[in-house]
Design an enzyme around this catalytic site. Structure first.
Site, PDB file in Angstrom:
ATOM      1  N   ARG A   1       0.401   3.878  -1.195  1.00 23.40           N
ATOM      2  CA  ARG A   1       0.494   5.261  -0.724  1.00 23.40           C
ATOM      3  C   ARG A   1      -0.891   5.912  -0.667  1.00 23.40           C
ATOM      4  NH1 ARG A   1       5.237   8.765  -1.006  1.00 23.40           N
ATOM      5  NH2 ARG A   1       4.511  10.878  -0.774  1.00 23.40           N
TER       6      ARG A   1
ATOM      7  N   GLY B   1      -5.256   4.711  -7.235  1.00 27.16           N
ATOM      8  CA  GLY B   1      -5.632   3.321  -6.960  1.00 27.16           C
ATOM      9  C   GLY B   1      -5.923   3.079  -5.491  1.00 27.16           C
ATOM     10  N   CYS B   2      -5.120   3.647  -4.624  1.00 32.73           N
ATOM     11  CA  CYS B   2      -5.300   3.449  -3.182  1.00 32.73           C
ATOM     12  C   CYS B   2      -6.585   4.113  -2.699  1.00 32.73           C
ATOM     13  CB  CYS B   2      -4.090   3.961  -2.419  1.00 32.73           C
ATOM     14  SG  CYS B   2      -2.578   3.068  -2.848  1.00 32.73           S
ATOM     15  N   THR B   3      -6.935   5.235  -3.279  1.00 34.30           N
ATOM     16  CA  THR B   3      -8.181   5.908  -2.927  1.00 34.30           C
ATOM     17  C   THR B   3      -9.380   5.074  -3.364  1.00 34.30           C
ATOM     18  OG1 THR B   3      -7.151   8.094  -3.005  1.00 34.30           O
ATOM     19  CG2 THR B   3      -9.551   8.004  -3.274  1.00 34.30           C
TER      20      THR B   3
ATOM     21  N   LEU C   1      -9.672   2.083  -0.912  1.00 34.33           N
ATOM     22  CA  LEU C   1     -10.248   2.460   0.386  1.00 34.33           C
ATOM     23  C   LEU C   1     -11.738   2.745   0.258  1.00 34.33           C
ATOM     24  CD1 LEU C   1     -10.205   3.193   3.368  1.00 34.33           C
ATOM     25  CD2 LEU C   1      -9.408   5.488   2.719  1.00 34.33           C
TER      26      LEU C   1
END
Length: 143
Positions: free
Chosen positions: A30, A35-37, A40
């Site tokens: 998401r 974590g996703c930030t 990226l």
């Protein structure tokens, strides 16, 4: 449909171009989560290295187009790194990358021949996917 594995041809799906050059397809749960930030941001930091090897990078989640555009803009994602919205989960399903209500964190590195060179999963930190994918791309290109 069987799940794609190392050595097999990568699924052909709209929105993801494989073959001709190394390609990284990474799935994340998401946009805008911690974590996703971090993941990226690490791909963005390494973008020059991926470019040096002629690699394309696609980040895929079940988030909608507006969310993905904002996520890409906020953290500086630019070609050859593209964030691909997959709210209908077609790409996620083709790669068997589903998890919960979206995607699980898994990265596929595809060689210029269109075959999966590595499936990266279960790494300690989200951002480790970028570094591990770059190592596989380096091996594929032989530099």
């Amino acid at each position: 449909m069987a799940c794609p594995r190392e050595g097999e041809r990568a699924p052909e799906v709209e929105g993801i171009q494989v073959g001709g050059s190394p390609t990284v397809v990474y799935f994340f749960p998401r946009a805008f989560t911690q974590g996703c930030t971090r993941e990226l941001r690490r791909f963005v930091e390494l973008l020059g290295e991926f470019e040096k090897y002629g690699a394309r990078v696609f980040g895929v989640s079940a988030d909608g187009p507006g969310t993905m555009e904002k996520f890409a803009s906020k953290y500086g994602a630019r070609p050859p790194l593209a964030l691909v919205p997959d709210p209908e989960r077609r790409i996620i399903s083709a790669y068997c990358a589903g998890g919960g209500r979206g995607a699980r964190r898994v990265t596929f590195v595809v060689g210029p021949d269109g075959r999966i060179a590595a499936v990266l999963e279960g790494l300690r930190r989200a951002e480790d996917h970028a570094d591990a994918a770059l190592e596989v791309v380096r091996r594929l290109v032989g530099r």
